[in-house]
Every structure is written in structure tokens, then in C-alpha cells.
Design a protein around this motif. Sequence first.
Motif, PDB file in Angstrom:
ATOM      1  N   GLU A 186       0.825  -1.205   0.000  1.00 59.09           N
ATOM      2  CA  GLU A 186       0.000   0.000   0.000  1.00 59.09           C
ATOM      3  C   GLU A 186       0.864   1.261   0.000  1.00 59.09           C
ATOM      4  OE1 GLU A 186      -2.246  -0.567   3.591  1.00 59.09           O
ATOM      5  OE2 GLU A 186      -3.817  -1.670   2.537  1.00 59.09           O
ATOM      6  N   ALA A 187       0.248   2.359  -0.430  1.00 61.80           N
ATOM      7  CA  ALA A 187       0.929   3.648  -0.419  1.00 61.80           C
ATOM      8  C   ALA A 187      -0.063   4.724   0.008  1.00 61.80           C
ATOM      9  CB  ALA A 187       1.495   3.978  -1.798  1.00 61.80           C
ATOM     10  N   ALA A 188       0.448   5.724   0.702  1.00 63.95           N
ATOM     11  CA  ALA A 188      -0.325   6.907   1.069  1.00 63.95           C
ATOM     12  C   ALA A 188       0.424   8.101   0.497  1.00 63.95           C
ATOM     13  CB  ALA A 188      -0.461   7.021   2.582  1.00 63.95           C
ATOM     14  N   VAL A 189      -0.328   9.051  -0.040  1.00 63.28           N
ATOM     15  CA  VAL A 189       0.279  10.170  -0.759  1.00 63.28           C
ATOM     16  C   VAL A 189      -0.266  11.489  -0.237  1.00 63.28           C
ATOM     17  CG1 VAL A 189       0.660  11.199  -3.035  1.00 63.28           C
ATOM     18  CG2 VAL A 189       0.403   8.726  -2.828  1.00 63.28           C
ATOM     19  N   ASP A 190       0.625  12.471  -0.089  1.00 59.59           N
ATOM     20  CA  ASP A 190       0.240  13.848   0.208  1.00 59.59           C
ATOM     21  C   ASP A 190       0.765  14.715  -0.922  1.00 59.59           C
ATOM     22  OD1 ASP A 190      -0.794  14.371   3.193  1.00 59.59           O
ATOM     23  OD2 ASP A 190       0.578  12.659   3.204  1.00 59.59           O
ATOM     24  N   VAL A 191      -0.103  15.546  -1.497  1.00 60.75           N
ATOM     25  CA  VAL A 191       0.336  16.478  -2.526  1.00 60.75           C
ATOM     26  C   VAL A 191      -0.028  17.896  -2.106  1.00 60.75           C
ATOM     27  CG1 VAL A 191       0.284  14.854  -4.449  1.00 60.75           C
ATOM     28  CG2 VAL A 191      -1.747  16.156  -3.922  1.00 60.75           C
ATOM     29  N   SER A 192       0.888  18.824  -2.327  1.00 58.87           N
ATOM     30  CA  SER A 192       0.675  20.234  -2.014  1.00 58.87           C
ATOM     31  C   SER A 192       0.656  20.995  -3.328  1.00 58.87           C
ATOM     32  CB  SER A 192       1.796  20.752  -1.117  1.00 58.87           C
ATOM     33  OG  SER A 192       1.817  20.030   0.099  1.00 58.87           O
ATOM     34  N   VAL A 193      -0.446  21.699  -3.572  1.00 58.32           N
ATOM     35  CA  VAL A 193      -0.632  22.325  -4.879  1.00 58.32           C
ATOM     36  C   VAL A 193      -1.021  23.793  -4.785  1.00 58.32           C
ATOM     37  CG1 VAL A 193      -1.326  20.161  -5.980  1.00 58.32           C
ATOM     38  CG2 VAL A 193      -3.069  21.660  -5.018  1.00 58.32           C
ATOM     39  N   ILE A 194      -0.906  24.428  -5.944  1.00 54.86           N
ATOM     40  CA  ILE A 194      -1.396  25.784  -6.144  1.00 54.86           C
ATOM     41  C   ILE A 194      -2.422  25.681  -7.261  1.00 54.86           C
ATOM     42  CG2 ILE A 194      -0.785  28.107  -6.875  1.00 54.86           C
ATOM     43  CD1 ILE A 194       2.044  27.403  -5.764  1.00 54.86           C
ATOM     44  N   VAL A 195      -3.583  26.259  -7.047  1.00 53.00           N
ATOM     45  CA  VAL A 195      -4.681  26.137  -7.993  1.00 53.00           C
ATOM     46  C   VAL A 195      -4.879  27.457  -8.723  1.00 53.00           C
ATOM     47  CG1 VAL A 195      -7.154  25.645  -8.202  1.00 53.00           C
ATOM     48  CG2 VAL A 195      -5.776  24.377  -6.563  1.00 53.00           C
ATOM     49  N   GLU A 196      -5.247  27.363  -9.994  1.00 56.51           N
ATOM     50  CA  GLU A 196      -5.547  28.550 -10.785  1.00 56.51           C
ATOM     51  C   GLU A 196      -6.868  29.146 -10.323  1.00 56.51           C
ATOM     52  OE1 GLU A 196      -5.688  27.347 -14.853  1.00 56.51           O
ATOM     53  OE2 GLU A 196      -3.551  26.877 -14.930  1.00 56.51           O
ATOM     54  N   PHE A 197      -6.914  30.460 -10.253  1.00 61.16           N
ATOM     55  CA  PHE A 197      -8.134  31.166  -9.885  1.00 61.16           C
ATOM     56  C   PHE A 197      -9.244  30.829 -10.881  1.00 61.16           C
ATOM     57  CE2 PHE A 197     -11.008  34.794 -10.207  1.00 61.16           C
ATOM     58  CZ  PHE A 197     -11.422  34.894  -8.884  1.00 61.16           C
ATOM     59  N   GLY A 198     -10.467  30.677 -10.367  1.00 62.85           N
ATOM     60  CA  GLY A 198     -11.621  30.414 -11.222  1.00 62.85           C
ATOM     61  C   GLY A 198     -12.048  28.965 -11.236  1.00 62.85           C
ATOM     62  N   HIS A 199     -11.267  28.075 -10.672  1.00 59.92           N
ATOM     63  CA  HIS A 199     -11.619  26.656 -10.622  1.00 59.92           C
ATOM     64  C   HIS A 199     -12.173  26.329  -9.236  1.00 59.92           C
ATOM     65  CE1 HIS A 199      -9.777  25.525 -14.463  1.00 59.92           C
ATOM     66  NE2 HIS A 199      -8.897  26.481 -14.183  1.00 59.92           N
ATOM     67  N   ARG A 200     -13.153  25.443  -9.185  1.00 60.05           N
ATOM     68  CA  ARG A 200     -13.726  25.033  -7.901  1.00 60.05           C
ATOM     69  C   ARG A 200     -12.726  24.147  -7.171  1.00 60.05           C
ATOM     70  NH1 ARG A 200     -18.443  22.507  -6.919  1.00 60.05           N
ATOM     71  NH2 ARG A 200     -18.543  23.776  -5.053  1.00 60.05           N
ATOM     72  N   LEU A 201     -12.294  24.589  -6.021  1.00 58.12           N
ATOM     73  CA  LEU A 201     -11.243  23.891  -5.278  1.00 58.12           C
ATOM     74  C   LEU A 201     -11.602  22.446  -4.944  1.00 58.12           C
ATOM     75  CD1 LEU A 201     -10.023  26.771  -2.926  1.00 58.12           C
ATOM     76  CD2 LEU A 201      -9.218  26.147  -5.201  1.00 58.12           C
ATOM     77  N   PRO A 202     -12.832  22.170  -4.440  1.00 57.09           N
ATOM     78  CA  PRO A 202     -13.149  20.766  -4.144  1.00 57.09           C
ATOM     79  C   PRO A 202     -13.115  19.865  -5.386  1.00 57.09           C
ATOM     80  CG  PRO A 202     -14.732  22.225  -3.080  1.00 57.09           C
ATOM     81  CD  PRO A 202     -13.904  23.074  -4.003  1.00 57.09           C
ATOM     82  N   GLU A 203     -13.532  20.392  -6.529  1.00 57.08           N
ATOM     83  CA  GLU A 203     -13.509  19.594  -7.757  1.00 57.08           C
ATOM     84  C   GLU A 203     -12.084  19.313  -8.212  1.00 57.08           C
ATOM     85  OE1 GLU A 203     -15.920  21.591 -10.665  1.00 57.08           O
ATOM     86  OE2 GLU A 203     -17.756  21.291  -9.502  1.00 57.08           O
ATOM     87  N   VAL A 204     -11.219  20.317  -8.130  1.00 54.70           N
ATOM     88  CA  VAL A 204      -9.812  20.122  -8.507  1.00 54.70           C
ATOM     89  C   VAL A 204      -9.174  19.097  -7.572  1.00 54.70           C
ATOM     90  CG1 VAL A 204      -7.532  21.218  -8.686  1.00 54.70           C
ATOM     91  CG2 VAL A 204      -9.560  22.417  -9.533  1.00 54.70           C
ATOM     92  N   ALA A 205      -9.417  19.231  -6.278  1.00 52.60           N
ATOM     93  CA  ALA A 205      -8.827  18.307  -5.295  1.00 52.60           C
ATOM     94  C   ALA A 205      -9.313  16.873  -5.513  1.00 52.60           C
ATOM     95  CB  ALA A 205      -9.152  18.776  -3.882  1.00 52.60           C
ATOM     96  N   THR A 206     -10.597  16.711  -5.780  1.00 51.05           N
ATOM     97  CA  THR A 206     -11.145  15.374  -6.018  1.00 51.05           C
ATOM     98  C   THR A 206     -10.548  14.753  -7.271  1.00 51.05           C
ATOM     99  OG1 THR A 206     -13.216  15.966  -4.926  1.00 51.05           O
ATOM    100  CG2 THR A 206     -13.284  14.073  -6.397  1.00 51.05           C
TER     101      THR A 206
END
Length: 135
Positions: free
Chosen positions: A69-89
Motif C-alpha cells: 500500500e501507499a499513502a500520498v500527500d500532494v501540495s498544490v497551487i490552484v488557478e483562480f476560477g476553478h472550484r477547489l473541491p472539484e480540482v482536489a477530487t
Amino acid sequence: MSTVPTEFERTDIGEIQIAPEVIEVIAGLATVEVKGVAGMSGGFAGGIVELLGRKNLSKGVKVEVGQREAAVDVSVIVEFGHRLPEVATEIQRNVKRSIETMTGLTVVEVNVHIHDVIFKAVEKVEEVELTHRVK
């Protein structure tokens, strides 16, 4: 970081080992493929930002790898105008699918940390203005 070969990574002619750094790169590539992701963030400690097109694709990615098994953490910067929960999902789905397909490991969790929102249109206007001033 060393890897321990698992049962399914042993063949009759040898062992197959996947370094955690490889899984980090797979997760990084899968993350930047998602629409709305402007780049990867090194996190609060590093304070370093990697925008798309930069070389270090594992920046902003942390993995914990077990035998199956593997567990992953990603740290991102999102472009303005995109729905954050949708991008994260979508990041979660793409990272999980990519790692499982390429390595055979089961991804038990993908944690997405959104560190910033970037205004792409403003940056492009500033770049154009700078280009015109130089000429």
C-alpha cells in the motif's frame, strides 16, 4: 530511502523494487495533469513553488510506501476560477489511478493540500508588458 520487495514483486528470476522517489514522480505528473492545477508547492516549511514546466516533478509530493500500500500527500497551487473541491477530487482520482496502474500498489489515501490560488491572467498581462518594455 530503501524499498522492501513484496511477495508480488518477487519473480522466479529476481526481485522488482520500486523506489519511493519513483512513486513521488508518478504522483507529481498525475497531479499537474489535472485542469486547474497551476503548480506544486514545496509546503509551508520550504516556501518554494514549482509552477508547471519546471523540472522537479516530485516537489510538493510526499509518499509513505508499505509492502502493498501507499499513502500520498500532494501540495498544490490552484488557478483562480476553478472550484477547489472539484480540482482536489480530480487530483485524488488521477493520482490513485496512476500509481495503482503503474506500480500495482494499492493507494489507501491521497491527501490534497491547497497552499495558494494564483491569478494566471494577471501574470500573463504582466509578462506581455515586460516583453514590450524590453524591446
